[in-house]
Structure formats: structure tokens, C-alpha cells
Design an enzyme around this catalytic site. Structure first.
Site, short mmCIF file in Angstrom:
data_model
loop_
_atom_site.label_atom_id
_atom_site.label_comp_id
_atom_site.label_asym_id
_atom_site.label_seq_id
_atom_site.Cartn_x
_atom_site.Cartn_y
_atom_site.Cartn_z
N GLY A 83 0.80 -1.21 0.00
CA GLY A 83 0.00 0.00 0.00
C GLY A 83 0.84 1.27 0.00
O GLY A 83 0.54 2.23 -0.72
N THR A 84 1.89 1.28 0.78
CA THR A 84 2.73 2.47 0.88
C THR A 84 3.35 2.82 -0.47
O THR A 84 3.28 3.97 -0.92
CB THR A 84 3.86 2.23 1.92
OG1 THR A 84 3.25 1.96 3.17
CG2 THR A 84 4.77 3.44 2.03
N ASN A 163 -8.06 4.05 8.16
CA ASN A 163 -7.48 2.94 8.91
C ASN A 163 -7.62 3.08 10.42
O ASN A 163 -7.58 2.10 11.14
CB ASN A 163 -6.00 2.77 8.54
CG ASN A 163 -5.26 4.08 8.49
OD1 ASN A 163 -5.61 4.99 7.74
ND2 ASN A 163 -4.22 4.20 9.30
N GLN A 194 -7.93 -0.33 3.28
CA GLN A 194 -8.82 -0.82 4.33
C GLN A 194 -10.16 -1.28 3.76
O GLN A 194 -10.88 -2.03 4.42
CB GLN A 194 -9.08 0.27 5.38
CG GLN A 194 -7.87 0.65 6.19
CD GLN A 194 -7.41 -0.45 7.14
OE1 GLN A 194 -8.20 -1.27 7.61
NE2 GLN A 194 -6.12 -0.48 7.42
N SER A 214 -3.64 -3.17 -0.82
CA SER A 214 -2.53 -3.85 -0.16
C SER A 214 -2.94 -5.28 0.20
O SER A 214 -4.03 -5.50 0.74
CB SER A 214 -2.13 -3.10 1.11
OG SER A 214 -1.28 -3.91 1.90
N THR A 252 12.84 -7.29 -10.35
CA THR A 252 12.33 -8.66 -10.46
C THR A 252 11.08 -8.82 -9.61
O THR A 252 11.08 -8.47 -8.43
CB THR A 252 13.41 -9.67 -10.02
OG1 THR A 252 14.55 -9.49 -10.85
CG2 THR A 252 12.91 -11.11 -10.15
N CYS A 340 1.21 2.70 12.62
CA CYS A 340 2.36 3.46 12.18
C CYS A 340 2.73 4.55 13.19
O CYS A 340 3.85 5.01 13.22
CB CYS A 340 2.07 4.11 10.84
SG CYS A 340 1.32 2.97 9.69
C1 LIG Z 1 -1.93 -0.35 5.67
C2 LIG Z 1 -2.28 0.84 4.90
C3 LIG Z 1 -1.37 1.42 4.00
C4 LIG Z 1 0.02 0.88 3.83
O1 LIG Z 1 0.02 -0.41 3.26
P1 LIG Z 1 1.32 -1.33 3.39
O2 LIG Z 1 1.00 -2.51 2.53
O3 LIG Z 1 1.45 -1.64 4.84
O4 LIG Z 1 2.47 -0.55 2.89
C5 LIG Z 1 -1.76 2.54 3.31
N1 LIG Z 1 -2.98 3.06 3.47
C6 LIG Z 1 -3.88 2.54 4.32
C7 LIG Z 1 -5.23 3.16 4.45
C8 LIG Z 1 -3.57 1.42 5.06
O5 LIG Z 1 -4.46 0.91 5.92
#
Ligand SMILES: *Cc1c(COP(=O)(O)O)cnc(C)c1O
Length: 399
Positions: A83-84, A163, A194, A214, A252, A340
Site C-alpha cells: 500500500g505504501t 485505517n 482498508q 494492499s 524482479t 504506524c
Molecule cells: C496499511 C495501509 C497502508 C500501507 O500499506 P502497506 O501494505 O502496509 O504498505 C496505506 N494506506 C492505508 C489506508 C492502510 O491501511
């Protein structure tokens, strides 16, 4: 040694895991789908030989599966490390690729740090960022959003579901405001990390041009995710290398993780409606028990437009960190605010934005239920929670 590093696995320990918004355990079916790609299928998907082609074929099948679930074309799915990275790629990549049209970006003020810190980076490159406020329930102001769109606006990003407090934003209404705007034609991105597994993630019904998903939040492996981006939108890479993922995300590919991610999304989509209903019932049951058994509890965030698995409450006089540690000691895993920020002493930016008084923001705790949560788990948690709260309150009254 640091106690956070020196942790021994104790399989006899009974645990209740109520932190599914931070990450979910992997589904057994997902793990079995991944294993062949971790053990025997050794090829690099870019190689021409049999091993390479096997790996490539697994990636393309996964891509097609994910594309079909969200209503996109396979060529519109870019695999990332989660997600990040998808959020970074969306914000930095779309903004930089479109800056000939303008340098103005609109985001909500309760976005995940992956979005907010990408915006900070862009601000340092001369982009202008407008942060849209939310009301005390955590819902974005549609009026402010509409009036913020200017001729130089190139990108709008509003998360699908938050989140920390689980608030669900009206994504298709926001999309309509953006599409109907006569002022400019910004790209609309939404972070659906989420939402996936709980809410409809059909890009056509939502009206988004770009979407972050994610795997780590949908019972898939961690460290994998994707960015959907419409083939009508311009984006540029933020990392540089080979021609993987159409040069937009070189390197990769993590074949096993991609296969696991697709499997996880497909299971999550199959179970979505029944699981959402089950979780919502459990959530409401748990919340009513909390309110009945513990005094001076306030709920953070909207109760109607809320993820089915999210409970975020402030318990007066009970500091969130202490409660989480005490609960952990008693076998219950949960969070204060977002994972976080749990090493950060500042109160959550989301709670501050919904105008939670500072002392209550420090007293927040988040329980996020999941696929493996049972009513019995919640009954046990209530007993433990009530005891922990009592203990903290009695200690602070001595001081
Ligand atoms: C968990 C989350 C992310 C980050 O995802 P990762 O896979 O942990 O990098 C970004 N946005 C939201 C809303 C999340 O809940």
C-alpha cells in the site's frame, strides 16, 4: 537487549488478535497457492526459458484475476511492494507526469502517512497541496472539495476508508464532483487498503482513475500490493531499472507474493458480503458490551459510514499506550490510533482532525476484528478489558 527485538515464539500462549487493520494473518489457502512459487518454480519472469515463462504466466494470471475483480484491464494493474509504495507511486508519479498542466493537488487531511508524506515531498518540489477538512464524524467536506478545484488541479486523492476510525468516504459522489467540474480534469486516486474485502472495489462504480490495494490487509502475504491506474492517465516511475511492469515499477517481480495476493483478493471478494455482515454484528455486540461494562467511553468516528470491523473508542482517564500494553500482557492484541504512529508520542492526526479533545485522543484504543474473530474471543476480551481499565484507573487515582 531491546525487548521489542528479543521476542521468543511461544505456541502455547493463547492470544486474541484484534488488530486486523494493522495487518491480517495469512489465509491457509493463500499460503498453499504461494508455496510452489517459493520452492520449485525458480525462474525469473523476464527469462525466456521454461522456468521464466512459468513465472511470467503466474504473474499474468494473477494480474488478470485482480483486474477482473475490480473491473479494470490487466494492463492497468501495476504490482508494487504494498500500500505504501502504491500510494507513493500514485501521488508522486501522477503529479510529476502531469505537472505541465498545473501543480495543484487536493487530498483529505486524514489520509494515511503514505499519502501525506508523499504530498510533503511534492510540496518541497514546488507543488501546492490543499488539505480538505473532515467533520467530527471523519467525513470529508464535499463543498470544500468542490470549491478547492482550480484550473491547475491535476490530482485529487481521498481514501476509501480510514485505517484508524474506519470512516467510509462517499467515493462515487467525490468522483462525480471531480468529473462534473468545469474548472479542470484532475486524476482521482483513492487508497482502498482498508476497504478491500469489506466494501465494493469496482473501479467503474466508484468512478476512480487510480486505486491502491494492499495484500497485507486482506489475509494475503505482506510486502505486496498494486496500483490500478486507468490507461487514460499519465504516470511516471519513481524507481528506475528494467522494463518490468511497463517500466513503471522495475525490478524482479515477487512471483509468490503476487500469486498469494491475487488468491487473497479473490477469497476476500467471495466472502465480502457475508463477512461484512458477520463482522458488523460482532462489532456492534462488542461495542455495546464495552459501553455497558465500562464508564466514560466515547466512540471516535461515524457509526453509520464505518468499516464493519472497526471500533475506536476513548476511555476517559485510561492512557491508550498503557492499556494496549496491559491488554497485550493479558493476551489481547490491539492498537492505539494507527500502528504506524504507535511509536510516536503525538496523538493521532486523524483524532485531532475530528476534534477529539487532546486528553481523549491520548486515551484512544482501536479494536479491529477479522475473519478469525469469534464471539467468544470478544466475550473474553470484554472481561479482560474491564479489569485492565479498572487497574489503570485505580493506579492513576493513587497518584
Ligand atoms: C496499511 C495501509 C497502508 C500501507 O500499506 P502497506 O501494505 O502496509 O504498505 C496505506 N494506506 C492505508 C489506508 C492502510 O491501511
Amino acid at each position: 537487549m531491546n525487548s521489542r527485538i528479543d521476542v521468543k515464539i511461544d505456541i502455547t500462549m493463547k492470544r486474541i488478535y484484534l488488530d486486523n487493520a494493522s495487518t491480517t494473518p495469512i489465509d491457509a489457502k493463500v499460503l498453499s497457492a504461494m508455496l510452489p512459487y517459493l520452492k520449485d518454480m525458480v525462474g525469473n519472469p523476464s527469462s525466456l526459458h521454461y522456468e521464466g515463462r512459468l513465472a511470467k504466466s503466474a504473474i499474468e494470471k494473477s494480474r488478470a484475476e485482480i483486474a477482473e475483480i475490480i473491473g479494470a484491464k490487466p494492463s492497468e494493474i501495476i504490482f508494487t511492494s504494498g500500500g505504501t509504495e502504491s500510494d507513493n507511486l500514485a501521488i508522486l508519479g501522477i503529479a510529476r507526469a502531469n505537472q505541465n498542466k498545473g501543480k495543484h493537488i487536493i487530498v483529505s487531511c486524514i489520509e494515511h502517512k503514505a499519502i501525506l508524506n508523499s504530498c510533503k515531498k511534492l510540496a518541497s518540489e514546488g507543488f501546492e497541496i490543499t488539505y480538505i477538512d473532515v467533520d467530527s464524524n471523519g467525513l470529508v467536506s464535499l463543498e470544500q472539495l468542490q470549491s478547492s478545484i482550480k484550473p491547475t488541479t491535476i490530482l485529487v486523492s481521498v481514501m476509501y476508508a480510514n485505517n484508524e476510525i474506519g470512516t467510509i468516504q462517499p467515493i462515487n459522489q467525490i468522483a462525480k464532483i471531480i468529473k462534473d467540474s468545469m474548472v479542470s480534469t484532475p486524476v482521482f486516486h483513492s487508497d482502498a487498503c482498508q476497504a478491500a474485502g469489506s466494501l465494493l472495489i469496482d473501479i467503474n462504480k466508484l468512478g476512480v482513475d487510480a486505486l491502491t490495494i494492499s495484500s497485507s490487509k486482506i489475509y494475503g502475504p505482506k510486502g505486496i500490493g498494486c496500483l490500478y491506474i486507468s490507461d487514460k492517465c499519465r504516470i511516471e516511475p519513481i524507481t528506475f531499472g528494467g522494463d518490468q511492469e511497463r517500466y513503471i515499477r522495475p525490478g524482479t517481480e515477487n512471483v509468490a507474493a503476487i500469486v498469494g495476493f491475487a488468491k487473497a483478493l479473490s477469497i476476500a471478494e467471495d466472502k465480502r458480503q457475508s463477512e461484512s455482515l458477520r463482522l458488523q454484528k460482532l462489532r456492534d455486540y462488542f461495542l455495546s458490551k464495552i459501553l455497558k461494562n465500562i464508564t466514560d467511553v466515547s466512540v471516535n468516528g461515524d457509526m453509520d459510514n464505518r468499516l464493519p470491523n472497526n471500533i475506536n473508542v476513548s476511555i476517559k482517564g485510561v492512557e491508550g499506550e498503557s492499556l494496549v500494553l496491559l491488554l497485550d500482557n493479558e493476551g489481547v492484541a490491539c492498537s492505539t490510533g494507527s500502528a504506524c504512529s504507535s511509536t510516536d508520542l503525538n496523538p493521532s492526526h486523524v483524532l485531532m482532525q475530528i476534534s477529539t479533545p487532546l486528553e481523549l485522543a491520548h486515551c484512544s484504543v482501536r479494536f479491529t476484528l477479522g475473519r478469525y474473530t469469534s464471539e467468544k474471543d470478544l466475550d473474553n476480551t470484554i472481561t479482560i478489558l474491564a479489569e485492565c481499565v479498572k487497574k489503570i484507573r485505580s493506579l492513576s487515582s493513587i497518584k
